[in-house]
Design a protein around this motif. Structure first.
Motif, PDB file in Angstrom:
ATOM      1  N   GLU A 155      -1.865  16.085 -33.742  1.00  0.00           N
ATOM      2  CA  GLU A 155      -2.521  14.853 -33.832  1.00  0.00           C
ATOM      3  C   GLU A 155      -3.313  14.338 -32.940  1.00  0.00           C
ATOM      4  OE1 GLU A 155       1.581  14.100 -31.621  1.00  0.00           O
ATOM      5  OE2 GLU A 155       0.705  15.349 -33.329  1.00  0.00           O
ATOM      6  N   ASN A 156      -3.730  15.279 -31.993  1.00  0.00           N
ATOM      7  CA  ASN A 156      -4.941  14.954 -30.637  1.00  0.00           C
ATOM      8  C   ASN A 156      -6.093  15.993 -30.804  1.00  0.00           C
ATOM      9  OD1 ASN A 156      -3.192  12.740 -29.636  1.00  0.00           O
ATOM     10  ND2 ASN A 156      -2.075  14.261 -28.621  1.00  0.00           N
ATOM     11  N   ALA A 157      -6.010  16.644 -32.226  1.00  0.00           N
ATOM     12  CA  ALA A 157      -6.928  17.874 -32.202  1.00  0.00           C
ATOM     13  C   ALA A 157      -7.809  17.463 -33.448  1.00  0.00           C
ATOM     14  CB  ALA A 157      -6.511  18.922 -32.384  1.00  0.00           C
ATOM     15  N   LEU A 158      -9.006  18.175 -33.529  1.00  0.00           N
ATOM     16  CA  LEU A 158      -9.897  18.084 -34.797  1.00  0.00           C
ATOM     17  C   LEU A 158     -10.238  19.385 -35.069  1.00  0.00           C
ATOM     18  CD1 LEU A 158     -11.591  16.227 -36.743  1.00  0.00           C
ATOM     19  CD2 LEU A 158     -13.500  16.564 -34.933  1.00  0.00           C
ATOM     20  N   PHE A 159     -10.236  20.119 -36.575  1.00  0.00           N
ATOM     21  CA  PHE A 159     -10.727  21.256 -36.412  1.00  0.00           C
ATOM     22  C   PHE A 159     -11.797  21.042 -37.297  1.00  0.00           C
ATOM     23  CE2 PHE A 159     -10.229  25.250 -39.496  1.00  0.00           C
ATOM     24  CZ  PHE A 159     -10.750  25.982 -38.663  1.00  0.00           C
ATOM     25  N   ILE A 160     -13.030  21.708 -37.010  1.00  0.00           N
ATOM     26  CA  ILE A 160     -14.380  21.676 -37.452  1.00  0.00           C
ATOM     27  C   ILE A 160     -14.762  22.926 -38.318  1.00  0.00           C
ATOM     28  CG2 ILE A 160     -16.839  21.268 -37.097  1.00  0.00           C
ATOM     29  CD1 ILE A 160     -15.864  19.676 -34.562  1.00  0.00           C
ATOM     30  N   GLY A 161     -14.869  22.882 -39.500  1.00  0.00           N
ATOM     31  CA  GLY A 161     -15.114  23.973 -40.461  1.00  0.00           C
ATOM     32  C   GLY A 161     -16.103  23.486 -41.666  1.00  0.00           C
ATOM     33  N   ASP A 162     -16.404  24.543 -42.374  1.00  0.00           N
ATOM     34  CA  ASP A 162     -17.460  24.284 -43.569  1.00  0.00           C
ATOM     35  C   ASP A 162     -16.767  24.521 -44.866  1.00  0.00           C
ATOM     36  OD1 ASP A 162     -18.739  27.201 -44.525  1.00  0.00           O
ATOM     37  OD2 ASP A 162     -17.694  27.296 -42.853  1.00  0.00           O
ATOM     38  N   SER A 163     -15.812  25.133 -44.871  1.00  0.00           N
ATOM     39  CA  SER A 163     -15.028  25.690 -46.203  1.00  0.00           C
ATOM     40  C   SER A 163     -13.779  24.779 -46.797  1.00  0.00           C
ATOM     41  CB  SER A 163     -14.765  27.134 -46.043  1.00  0.00           C
ATOM     42  OG  SER A 163     -13.578  27.397 -45.240  1.00  0.00           O
ATOM     43  N   LEU A 164     -13.450  24.933 -47.932  1.00  0.00           N
ATOM     44  CA  LEU A 164     -12.315  24.353 -48.486  1.00  0.00           C
ATOM     45  C   LEU A 164     -11.094  25.045 -47.774  1.00  0.00           C
ATOM     46  CD1 LEU A 164     -11.357  22.521 -50.575  1.00  0.00           C
ATOM     47  CD2 LEU A 164     -11.036  24.133 -52.254  1.00  0.00           C
ATOM     48  N   SER A 165     -11.361  26.174 -47.511  1.00  0.00           N
ATOM     49  CA  SER A 165     -10.286  27.021 -46.656  1.00  0.00           C
ATOM     50  C   SER A 165      -9.968  26.458 -45.241  1.00  0.00           C
ATOM     51  CB  SER A 165     -10.285  28.542 -46.578  1.00  0.00           C
ATOM     52  OG  SER A 165      -9.631  29.110 -45.742  1.00  0.00           O
ATOM     53  N   ASP A 166     -10.947  26.094 -44.501  1.00  0.00           N
ATOM     54  CA  ASP A 166     -10.644  25.352 -43.186  1.00  0.00           C
ATOM     55  C   ASP A 166     -10.202  23.827 -43.354  1.00  0.00           C
ATOM     56  OD1 ASP A 166     -12.156  27.281 -41.979  1.00  0.00           O
ATOM     57  OD2 ASP A 166     -13.957  26.483 -42.335  1.00  0.00           O
ATOM     58  N   GLU A 167     -10.313  23.252 -44.645  1.00  0.00           N
ATOM     59  CA  GLU A 167      -9.857  21.925 -44.708  1.00  0.00           C
ATOM     60  C   GLU A 167      -8.415  22.027 -44.989  1.00  0.00           C
ATOM     61  OE1 GLU A 167      -9.772  18.365 -48.394  1.00  0.00           O
ATOM     62  OE2 GLU A 167     -11.620  19.783 -47.850  1.00  0.00           O
ATOM     63  N   GLN A 168      -8.145  22.877 -45.882  1.00  0.00           N
ATOM     64  CA  GLN A 168      -6.614  23.198 -46.142  1.00  0.00           C
ATOM     65  C   GLN A 168      -5.924  23.681 -44.748  1.00  0.00           C
ATOM     66  OE1 GLN A 168      -7.253  26.148 -49.354  1.00  0.00           O
ATOM     67  NE2 GLN A 168      -7.513  24.695 -50.963  1.00  0.00           N
ATOM     68  N   THR A 169      -6.547  24.529 -44.043  1.00  0.00           N
ATOM     69  CA  THR A 169      -5.924  24.969 -42.740  1.00  0.00           C
ATOM     70  C   THR A 169      -5.347  23.660 -41.857  1.00  0.00           C
ATOM     71  OG1 THR A 169      -7.135  26.938 -42.838  1.00  0.00           O
ATOM     72  CG2 THR A 169      -6.120  26.338 -40.721  1.00  0.00           C
ATOM     73  N   ALA A 170      -6.476  22.828 -41.882  1.00  0.00           N
ATOM     74  CA  ALA A 170      -6.441  21.530 -40.929  1.00  0.00           C
ATOM     75  C   ALA A 170      -5.320  20.605 -41.623  1.00  0.00           C
ATOM     76  CB  ALA A 170      -7.580  20.753 -40.975  1.00  0.00           C
ATOM     77  N   HIS A 171      -5.138  20.391 -43.004  1.00  0.00           N
ATOM     78  CA  HIS A 171      -4.190  19.637 -43.438  1.00  0.00           C
ATOM     79  C   HIS A 171      -2.962  20.244 -43.522  1.00  0.00           C
ATOM     80  CE1 HIS A 171      -2.891  16.369 -46.198  1.00  0.00           C
ATOM     81  NE2 HIS A 171      -2.538  17.407 -47.011  1.00  0.00           N
ATOM     82  N   ALA A 172      -2.894  21.263 -43.452  1.00  0.00           N
ATOM     83  CA  ALA A 172      -1.545  21.914 -43.579  1.00  0.00           C
ATOM     84  C   ALA A 172      -0.973  21.928 -42.217  1.00  0.00           C
ATOM     85  CB  ALA A 172      -1.398  23.651 -43.822  1.00  0.00           C
ATOM     86  N   ALA A 173      -1.965  21.759 -41.067  1.00  0.00           N
ATOM     87  CA  ALA A 173      -1.367  21.630 -39.817  1.00  0.00           C
ATOM     88  C   ALA A 173      -1.231  20.249 -39.331  1.00  0.00           C
ATOM     89  CB  ALA A 173      -2.371  22.496 -38.730  1.00  0.00           C
ATOM     90  N   ASN A 174      -1.613  19.438 -40.224  1.00  0.00           N
ATOM     91  CA  ASN A 174      -1.419  17.997 -39.626  1.00  0.00           C
ATOM     92  C   ASN A 174      -2.476  17.650 -38.653  1.00  0.00           C
ATOM     93  OD1 ASN A 174       0.626  16.993 -41.690  1.00  0.00           O
ATOM     94  ND2 ASN A 174       2.219  18.025 -40.295  1.00  0.00           N
ATOM     95  N   VAL A 175      -3.668  18.404 -38.750  1.00  0.00           N
ATOM     96  CA  VAL A 175      -4.879  18.239 -38.063  1.00  0.00           C
ATOM     97  C   VAL A 175      -5.927  17.461 -38.450  1.00  0.00           C
ATOM     98  CG1 VAL A 175      -6.648  19.434 -36.496  1.00  0.00           C
ATOM     99  CG2 VAL A 175      -4.088  20.045 -36.433  1.00  0.00           C
ATOM    100  N   ASP A 176      -6.719  16.777 -37.877  1.00  0.00           N
ATOM    101  CA  ASP A 176      -7.738  15.983 -38.460  1.00  0.00           C
ATOM    102  C   ASP A 176      -9.021  17.120 -38.774  1.00  0.00           C
ATOM    103  OD1 ASP A 176      -6.676  13.537 -38.513  1.00  0.00           O
ATOM    104  OD2 ASP A 176      -7.898  12.592 -37.097  1.00  0.00           O
ATOM    105  N   PHE A 177      -9.561  16.985 -40.047  1.00  0.00           N
ATOM    106  CA  PHE A 177     -10.546  17.870 -40.343  1.00  0.00           C
ATOM    107  C   PHE A 177     -12.033  17.331 -40.240  1.00  0.00           C
ATOM    108  CE2 PHE A 177     -13.360  20.183 -43.916  1.00  0.00           C
ATOM    109  CZ  PHE A 177     -13.422  21.313 -43.228  1.00  0.00           C
ATOM    110  N   GLY A 178     -12.892  17.963 -39.674  1.00  0.00           N
ATOM    111  CA  GLY A 178     -14.443  17.579 -39.484  1.00  0.00           C
ATOM    112  C   GLY A 178     -15.073  18.707 -40.529  1.00  0.00           C
ATOM    113  N   LEU A 179     -15.924  18.117 -41.260  1.00  0.00           N
ATOM    114  CA  LEU A 179     -16.667  18.795 -42.372  1.00  0.00           C
ATOM    115  C   LEU A 179     -17.984  18.983 -41.731  1.00  0.00           C
ATOM    116  CD1 LEU A 179     -16.831  20.498 -45.151  1.00  0.00           C
ATOM    117  CD2 LEU A 179     -17.610  17.999 -45.974  1.00  0.00           C
ATOM    118  N   ALA A 180     -18.412  20.305 -41.457  1.00  0.00           N
ATOM    119  CA  ALA A 180     -19.570  20.865 -41.129  1.00  0.00           C
ATOM    120  C   ALA A 180     -20.447  20.883 -42.329  1.00  0.00           C
ATOM    121  CB  ALA A 180     -19.681  22.105 -40.281  1.00  0.00           C
ATOM    122  N   SER A 181     -21.264  19.771 -42.462  1.00  0.00           N
ATOM    123  CA  SER A 181     -21.856  19.613 -43.713  1.00  0.00           C
ATOM    124  C   SER A 181     -23.058  20.610 -44.092  1.00  0.00           C
ATOM    125  CB  SER A 181     -22.356  18.091 -44.074  1.00  0.00           C
ATOM    126  OG  SER A 181     -21.416  17.335 -44.304  1.00  0.00           O
TER     127      SER A 181
END
Length: 208
Positions: A155-181
């Motif tokens: 809950e104190n981390a942010l994962f920054i990535g560009d893909s749907l796989s990155d978003e799914q990884t963050a969501h599954a880990a209960n980590v906020d996701f930052g989208l690299a547009s």
């Protein structure tokens, strides 16, 4: 909130590697008698190697041979891969006490060979490659392993990535996701996005 750790994907997030990826995959797939279209490159670029192979009809039993060919050919194309504009400045300006890391589907050899010349890699507290965990993205294990190594709760981390796989990884880990547009797959439908960054330096706004 103020994050204690930022974790980054590499391909499509830190580096604009899709053109080199397309060139290398065309050469490797030619040895299998398979063409490789621009549409296939767009679709498979965010995938882990095993996922891309399945999508392209390459047997899983070919993994070691396929990956060895890919890494061998890619070794002569690293100089064609550029950082996205603003990445170097971003790491120069992020808070000094922020724990930084990489969570990638690249193999360890590819990670170290492709990223070793960038000074900001000295700031990385942890780097997790596809060789470092039993499961790979979009499973949460790689991201959770990285956070465990820097002693930061999800809950104190942010994962920054560009893909749907990155978003799914963050969501599954209960980590906020930052989208690299700047590198995102234009065909992906992102749902669980805490922050959408139009350019790398936008990330600095989180720490003002």
């Amino acid at each position: 909130m103020t994050y204690q750790a930022l974790m980054f994907d590499i391909d499509g997030t830190l580096t604009n590697s899709q053109p080199a990826y397309t060139t290398v995959m065309r050469e490797v797939l030619a040895t299998y008698g398979k063409p490789f279209s621009d549409a296939q490159a767009q679709k498979t670029f965010p995938m882990a190697a095993e996922q891309a192979m399945a999508e392209l009809g390459i047997a899983a039993s070919e993994f070691d041979h396929f990956q060895a060919q890919y890494e061998d050919v890619m070794a002569s194309h690293y100089d064609e891969i550029d950082l996205y504009p603003g990445i170097t400045t971003l790491f120069e300006r992020l808070p000094a006490d922020l724990r930084l890391g990489i969570v990638t589907s690249q193999r360890r050899n590819e990670l170290e060979s492709g990223m070793r010349n960038y000074p900001f890699m000295m700031r990385m507290t942890v780097t997790i490659s596809a060789d470092d965990t039993e499961r790979r993205k979009p499973d949460p294990q790689p991201l959770l392993t990285a956070l465990g190594m820097v002693n930061v709760a999800p809950e104190n981390a942010l994962f920054i990535g560009d893909s749907l796989s990155d978003e799914q990884t963050a969501h599954a880990a209960n980590v906020d996701f930052g989208l690299a547009s700047w590198g995102m797959d234009p065909n992906a439908e992102h749902v669980h996005v805490a922050h959408r960054f139009e350019q790398p330096l936008d990330i600095l706004e989180l720490f003002k």
